[in-house]
Design an enzyme around this catalytic site. Structure first.
Site, PDB file in Angstrom:
ATOM      1  N   THR A  38      13.100   8.659   4.478  1.00 47.22           N
ATOM      2  CA  THR A  38      13.474   9.665   3.478  1.00 47.22           C
ATOM      3  C   THR A  38      12.833   9.368   2.130  1.00 47.22           C
ATOM      4  OG1 THR A  38      15.449   8.321   3.235  1.00 47.22           O
ATOM      5  CG2 THR A  38      15.688  10.374   4.468  1.00 47.22           C
ATOM      6  N   ASP A 175      11.535  -0.245  -0.435  1.00 44.33           N
ATOM      7  CA  ASP A 175      11.559  -1.695  -0.230  1.00 44.33           C
ATOM      8  C   ASP A 175      11.440  -2.459  -1.550  1.00 44.33           C
ATOM      9  OD1 ASP A 175      11.509  -0.745   2.317  1.00 44.33           O
ATOM     10  OD2 ASP A 175       9.481  -1.414   2.772  1.00 44.33           O
TER      11      ASP A 175
HETATM   12  C1  GLA Z   1       8.763   1.110   5.372  1.00 48.55           C
HETATM   13  C2  GLA Z   1       8.282   1.612   4.016  1.00 48.55           C
HETATM   14  C3  GLA Z   1       9.412   2.258   3.227  1.00 48.55           C
HETATM   15  C4  GLA Z   1      10.174   3.284   4.066  1.00 48.55           C
HETATM   16  C5  GLA Z   1      10.528   2.717   5.432  1.00 48.55           C
HETATM   17  C6  GLA Z   1      11.140   3.743   6.322  1.00 48.55           C
HETATM   18  O1  GLA Z   1       9.653   0.056   5.193  1.00 48.55           O
HETATM   19  O2  GLA Z   1       7.752   0.543   3.268  1.00 48.55           O
HETATM   20  O3  GLA Z   1       8.907   2.825   2.036  1.00 48.55           O
HETATM   21  O4  GLA Z   1       9.430   4.467   4.166  1.00 48.55           O
HETATM   22  O5  GLA Z   1       9.392   2.164   6.086  1.00 48.55           O
HETATM   23  O6  GLA Z   1      12.369   4.148   5.842  1.00 48.55           O
END
Ligand code: GLA
Length: 387
Positions: A38, A175
């Site tokens: 999302t 993240d």
């Molecule tokens: C990875 C990406 C995040 C996010 C997740 C899925 O961790 O780094 O930015 O998009 O996938 O939620």
């Protein structure tokens, strides 16, 4: 992350560079409780920080040189000139820290070099944000040492820019924000459109529950192309629906939106996942805020089904964790992170930790999969100075 680790990392810094580091910092990996894919749709996410961290001992330099060393890579420090850093110039592990230096300089911050020694306990390739932890720890160290005065959200944005433009991975903002902004004992309810956030108390132990992370040990590193395809598909969906981002499609309008997409079957699936996932994040927030924690279990399971069937980013190992854990009595389970491997989370009553862990291990053995690694995830502190 205790002082003992800061001391070990500091000692290694002294051996490598012949002087005390000016300081030692730590930044955690994360698991995402709910709200998957999302973040590049301007939507909602709800990660929390792991106790596992990337730790950096750092000193400034004034000669334009950046030296980078990792405890996980045997060789001596890599030496780079900060003035030469450019997107695509670095294809090694050093791209994460050097990308941060590039992004800070590009944003107008005067950095004249640094000596860096890094050590990380965040499992890599497990969907637990080991890269974001590396970026954020370096960003925070330089922010402190060079007195840049940037807050966690600003550091997260710069780290994301380093990863998008310098490393070349089209990731969202979750993240880096999780690593920079999470607080111990809380999950972070984050609106990725404006980075507004709310810390939601999340103390499972106090309520007799545990959250397990099961690392399937299927490396998700080959997934970049698939991640980019999902992202492009979501952007196409937003364009077809005439909105800036899929976040702007209200849950109540989902059926009408799907109808408007006509026979764009793949786009319809992606849109359905994003719109329902945003609603699931809001549901989990209100359940947690009303103290109905056990009731989040079924919402996690719905989220997994949506990622498996609509977004199509699960894999047999992740599905096996979820199915086995639920059959063994777990309250809820789902894959977490980018998908195509990596880790699943499992919500269990405290008394069920062992039976559920064993059931998953046995099922993996019977399927001839690698032995999974399971640990308990306790919501931990975000990035901070530790020495
Ligand atoms: C990875 C990406 C995040 C996010 C997740 C899925 O961790 O780094 O930015 O998009 O996938 O939620």
């Amino acid at each position: 992350m205790g002082e003992a680790v800061a001391e070990t990392v500091g000692e290694r810094f002294r051996e490598l560079y012949g002087a005390e580091p000016e300081g030692v910092w730590a930044a955690p990996g994360r698991v995402n409780l709910i709200g998957e894919h999302t973040d590049y749709n301007d939507g909602f996410v709800m990660p929390f920080a792991l106790p596992h961290t990337a730790v950096a001992a750092v000193s400034r330099r004034d000669d334009g040189i950046l030296r980078l060393h990792s405890a996980d890579i045997g060789a001596g420090p890599v030496e780079l000139r900060v003035a030469d850093l450019a997107p695509g110039s670095d294809k090694a592990w050093t791209a994460y820290p050097s990308g941060v230096v590039w992004a800070l300089r590009e944003a107008g911050h005067e950095l004249t070099g640094a000596d860096v020694h890094l050590a990380s306990t965040v499992p890599s390739g497990a969907g637990l944000s080991s890269s974001a932890a590396l970026e954020v720890v370096v960003a925070l160290a330089l922010n402190d040492l060079y007195s840049l005065g940037l807050c966690g959200r600003q550091l997260a944005r710069l780290c994301q820019r380093a990863e998008n433009v310098y490393v070349g991975a089209p990731v969202g903002i979750m993240d880096q924000t999780a690593s920079a902004c999470c607080e111990a004992g809380h999950a972070l309810f984050l609106d990725t459109r404006d980075l507004s956030q709310r810390q939601i108390p999340f103390d499972l132990a106090a309520e007799g529950m545990r959250l397990l992370v099961v690392d399937t040990r299927v490396k998700h590193s080959h997934s970049e192309g698939e991640y980019g395809k999902r992202r492009a598909g979501c952007e196409k969906g937003a364009a077809l629906l005439g909105v800036d981002a899929l976040r702007d499609v209200p849950y109540a309008d989902l059926d009408a939106a799907l109808e408007r997409l006509g026979d764009e079957e793949e786009i319809r699936r992606l849109v359905r996942h994003i719109v329902t996932e945003n609603e699931r994040v809001e549901r989990v927030v209100s359940l947690l805020e009303s103290g109905d924690t056990r009731a989040i279990g079924p919402v996690l399971v719905e989220g997994h089904a949506s990622l498996r069937d609509d977004f199509r980013i699960s894999c047999p190992e992740l599905d096996l964790v979820v199915d086995t854990a639920l059959a063994a009595g777990a309250l809820g389970a789902r894959m977490t992170g980018g998908g195509f491997g990596g880790s699943a989370i499992v919500l269990v009553e405290a008394a069920d930790v062992e039976p559920v862990t064993e059931a998953v291990r046995d099922a993996f053995a019977a399927a001839a999969f690698k032995t999974p690694r399971t640990f308990e995830a306790v919501p931990s502190a975000g990035a901070r100075r530790v020495g």
